[in-house]
Scaffold this active site. Structure first.
Site, PDB file in Angstrom:
ATOM      1  N   ASP A   1      21.719  28.156  16.050  1.00 40.64           N
ATOM      2  CA  ASP A   1      22.460  27.155  15.284  1.00 40.64           C
ATOM      3  C   ASP A   1      22.267  25.764  15.884  1.00 40.64           C
ATOM      4  O   ASP A   1      22.054  24.780  15.157  1.00 40.64           O
ATOM      5  CB  ASP A   1      23.948  27.529  15.268  1.00 40.64           C
ATOM      6  CG  ASP A   1      24.802  26.467  14.610  1.00 40.64           C
ATOM      7  OD1 ASP A   1      24.728  26.320  13.376  1.00 40.64           O
ATOM      8  OD2 ASP A   1      25.535  25.763  15.327  1.00 40.64           O
TER       9      ASP A   1
ATOM     10  N   GLU B   1      19.564  32.374  11.882  1.00 39.12           N
ATOM     11  CA  GLU B   1      19.834  31.511  13.036  1.00 39.12           C
ATOM     12  C   GLU B   1      19.489  32.229  14.339  1.00 39.12           C
ATOM     13  O   GLU B   1      18.959  31.609  15.277  1.00 39.12           O
ATOM     14  CB  GLU B   1      21.303  31.084  13.041  1.00 39.12           C
ATOM     15  CG  GLU B   1      21.647  30.064  11.970  1.00 39.12           C
ATOM     16  CD  GLU B   1      23.092  29.636  12.020  1.00 39.12           C
ATOM     17  OE1 GLU B   1      23.380  28.476  11.666  1.00 39.12           O
ATOM     18  OE2 GLU B   1      23.959  30.451  12.402  1.00 39.12           O
TER      19      GLU B   1
END
Length: 237
Positions: free
Chosen positions: A53, A125
């Site tokens: 992320d 992610e």
């Protein structure tokens, strides 16, 4: 040695199925972890998701900074939010057939977790985090850029990405009017199926504008959208 060879073969097979991620892992266990949901046990992908992320946000910020040289900070933030949101990441994951590769526990598998946007976006992610650990920033930058550039180029003007409450507030301020007031007038339903009805009071309108949704925030946004439509209709008449 046989275990390493088997892992490498499995990794190559997975990466071929994830067309669009042009990267070959030297540490195949990272990819395996990135594709493992917590429902299957440890090691799962949540730590890699956390790392991915951060890398994703940095690469996308850099892409926007270079491709939208005249955009102010607020516009860049809105554009980045659109690119890194769960919905966008899940769309990319589906294009990569990531649901076929993610590893789930029996419960999640039975409930169709391989289709769930949150699981797919988290896995994507996590893969970005795994690429960063295995190949460094340059490799992660290449993967994210390949996935995101087509979407970046299709983004609308940042003004169009503003949420209805922000647009309504800015419109009223530009006309020298007071700010809208939102009030929850009704709330019903069970906790898992709550429904909120909100009134939006706008200075130039006698009657409040009403909308309902499954959360207070969504209901307020919907009421603001109704107000914007009413104001636009008045302007045309």
């Amino acid at each position: 040695m046989a275990r390493v060879d088997k892992a490498l073969i499995q990794t190559r097979t997975l990466m071929r199925s994830l067309a669009g991620i042009e990267f070959e892992f030297r540490r195949p266990e990272l990819l395996s972890q990135a594709l493992t949901h917590r429902s299957l046990g440890n090691p799962h992908n949540e730590r890699l998701e956390f790392l991915g992320d951060a890398v994703l946000n940095l690469v996308v910020a850099d892409l926007l900074f270079r491709h939208r040289p005249d955009a102010p900070e607020g516009d860049l933030s809105r554009l980045r939010a659109r690119l890194v949101r769960e919905q966008t990441l899940a769309e990319i994951a589906r294009e990569l057939s990531l649901g076929d590769a993610v590893r789930l526990g029996p419960g999640e598998l039975k409930s169709g977790g391989f289709l769930r946007a949150s699981i797919l976006s988290d896995a994507l992610e996590a893969i970005i985090g795994a690429v960063y650990l295995d190949g460094g920033y340059a490799a992660a930058d290449q993967v994210v850029s390949t996935l995101m550039l087509p979407r970046l180029q299709q983004l609308p003007d940042a003004e169009a990405l503003k949420d209805p409450k922000t647009r309504l507030q800015e419109l009223l301020q530009s006309r020298g009017l007071g700010l809208p007031v939102y009030e929850v007038v009704e709330e019903h339903g069970q906790d898992h199926n709550r429904r909120f009805t909100v009134h939006c009071r706008v200075p130039q309108m006698e009657q409040p504008l009403e909308a309902a949704a499954g959360s207070r925030r969504k209901a307020e946004q919907a009421a603001a959208r109704v107000a914007l439509d009413q104001i636009a209709g008045q302007s045309r008449s």
